[in-house]
Design an enzyme around this catalytic site. Structure first.
Site, PDB file in Angstrom:
ATOM      1  N   ALA A  63       0.852  -1.189   0.000  1.00 38.14           N
ATOM      2  CA  ALA A  63       0.000   0.000   0.000  1.00 38.14           C
ATOM      3  C   ALA A  63       0.887   1.238   0.000  1.00 38.14           C
ATOM      4  CB  ALA A  63      -0.899  -0.013   1.227  1.00 38.14           C
ATOM      5  N   GLY A 108       0.665  -5.025   0.948  1.00 40.41           N
ATOM      6  CA  GLY A 108      -0.535  -5.133   0.109  1.00 40.41           C
ATOM      7  C   GLY A 108      -0.238  -5.757  -1.256  1.00 40.41           C
ATOM      8  N   GLU A 111      -0.414  -9.333  -0.663  1.00 41.13           N
ATOM      9  CA  GLU A 111      -1.827  -9.679  -0.419  1.00 41.13           C
ATOM     10  C   GLU A 111      -2.617  -9.760  -1.724  1.00 41.13           C
ATOM     11  OE1 GLU A 111      -1.974  -6.537   2.762  1.00 41.13           O
ATOM     12  OE2 GLU A 111      -3.164  -8.075   3.750  1.00 41.13           O
ATOM     13  N   GLU A 131       4.477  -4.918   7.277  1.00 39.68           N
ATOM     14  CA  GLU A 131       3.660  -3.883   7.924  1.00 39.68           C
ATOM     15  C   GLU A 131       4.005  -3.697   9.406  1.00 39.68           C
ATOM     16  OE1 GLU A 131       2.548  -6.195   5.813  1.00 39.68           O
ATOM     17  OE2 GLU A 131       0.828  -5.484   4.650  1.00 39.68           O
TER      18      GLU A 131
END
Ligand SMILES: CCCCC/C=C/C(=O)SCCNC(=O)CCNC(=O)[C@H](O)C(C)(C)COP(=O)(O)OP(=O)(O)OC[C@H]1O[C@@H](n2cnc3c(N)ncnc32)[C@H](O)[C@@H]1OP(=O)(O)O
Length: 252
Positions: A63, A108, A111, A131
């Site tokens: 992200a 992300g 993911e 993270e």
């Protein structure tokens, strides 16, 4: 499209994350654009397989951290939910999906790869969920999908330590399906996609439905779903054609 490139090469649709100067980090715009392409092609029968990959040296570094400063708790919840719902859509997408991991797949980005059906990585990649080093944890479904894919112990190790792991270890623990030489990554993934595209598409869709919806509840529900789907496969022309072909060869 501002953040992705789309290459239509029937039966394959390539979705290429395209913010190479920011290692294809995922912002809200990118989530919107990916979702919009997927919705546009969902009923296009010429497209049978989706391949996700990244421009430049990363699949995606996660992200977009530069957006985090603007997030209050409610906005953070909304951003995480938006990303997680896109990953849910990809996981349950009626066509097979492949993550062609060409470089860093972190946070992300990993993911997104976890929500795909298959993950093929080149030798040089590094994967991880870092993270924790930002004081947070995976929010696009990683806490749930990684555990289901590789088991709780290994998933907790990856999520709690946040270390980057190499391709060979990722293959050994089943995080990626296969590791291939960097120079042949695209060729191998294209071949795999074409092989998938030749399979009976309704059966592929039934498999995804039974596996994705059947594994999260009691085993008897999953088994019942399997039996129902098995029956539905007998309504398809592909099943009749392929069974007839097999039997007629044997009877000659
Ligand atoms: C709100 C819901 C969130 C849901 C859950 C998801 C959370 C996340 O994904 S959090 C992010 C997790 N990812 C990371 O922590 C990785 C961050 N990146 C790195 O550690 C490094 O960039 C690297 C190890 C992947 C590569 O290092 P290096 O080769 O030295 O490249 P640079 O660090 O110089 O990066 C080039 C360029 O890209 C920008 N960038 C890299 N990652 C991100 C990112 N995740 N978000 C935003 N920008 C990123 C980096 O800042 C550089 O840009 P410039 O400074 O403009 O050159």
């Amino acid at each position: 499209m501002e953040t992705i490139l789309v290459r239509e090469e029937p039966p394959i649709e390539w979705i290429i994350l395209n913010r190479p100067d920011k290692l294809n980090s995922i912002n809200v715009k990118m989530l919107d654009e990916i979702g919009s392409v997927l919705r546009q092609i969902v009923n296009n029968d010429k497209i049978k397989v989706i391949i996700f990959t990244g421009s430049g040296k990363a699949f995606s570094a996660g992200a977009d951290i530069s957006q985090f400063k603007e997030l209050d708790p409610v906005k953070a919840w909304e951003f995480a939910t938006k990303g997680r719902e896109l990953m849910d859509y990809i996981e349950r997408y009626p066509k097979p999906t492949i993550a062609m991991i060409n470089g860093y797949a972190l946070g992300g980005g990993l993911e997104l790869a976890l929500s795909c059906d298959l993950r093929i990585a080149s030798q040089n990649v590094e994967l991880g969920l870092p993270e924790i080093n930002l004081g947070i944890y995976p929010g696009f479904g990683g806490t749930q999908r990684l555990v289901r894919l590789i088991g709780k112990g290994r998933a907790l190790e990856i999520i709690m330590l946040g270390d980057r792991i190499k391709a060979d270890y990722a293959e050994r623990i089943g995080l990626v399906n296969r590791v291939v030489e960097s120079s042949s990554l695209e060729k191998e993934v294209r071949e795999l996609a074409l092989k998938l595209a030749e399979k009976p598409q309704t059966a592929i869709r039934l498999i995804k439905t039974v596996v994705n919806y059947g594994n999260d509840g009691p085993i008897l529900s999953g088994l019942t779903l399997e039996s129902l789907g098995w029956g539905i496969a007998f309504a398809t022309e592909e099943e009749k054609k392929r069974v007839d072909e097999f039997l007629s060869k044997r009877s000659k």
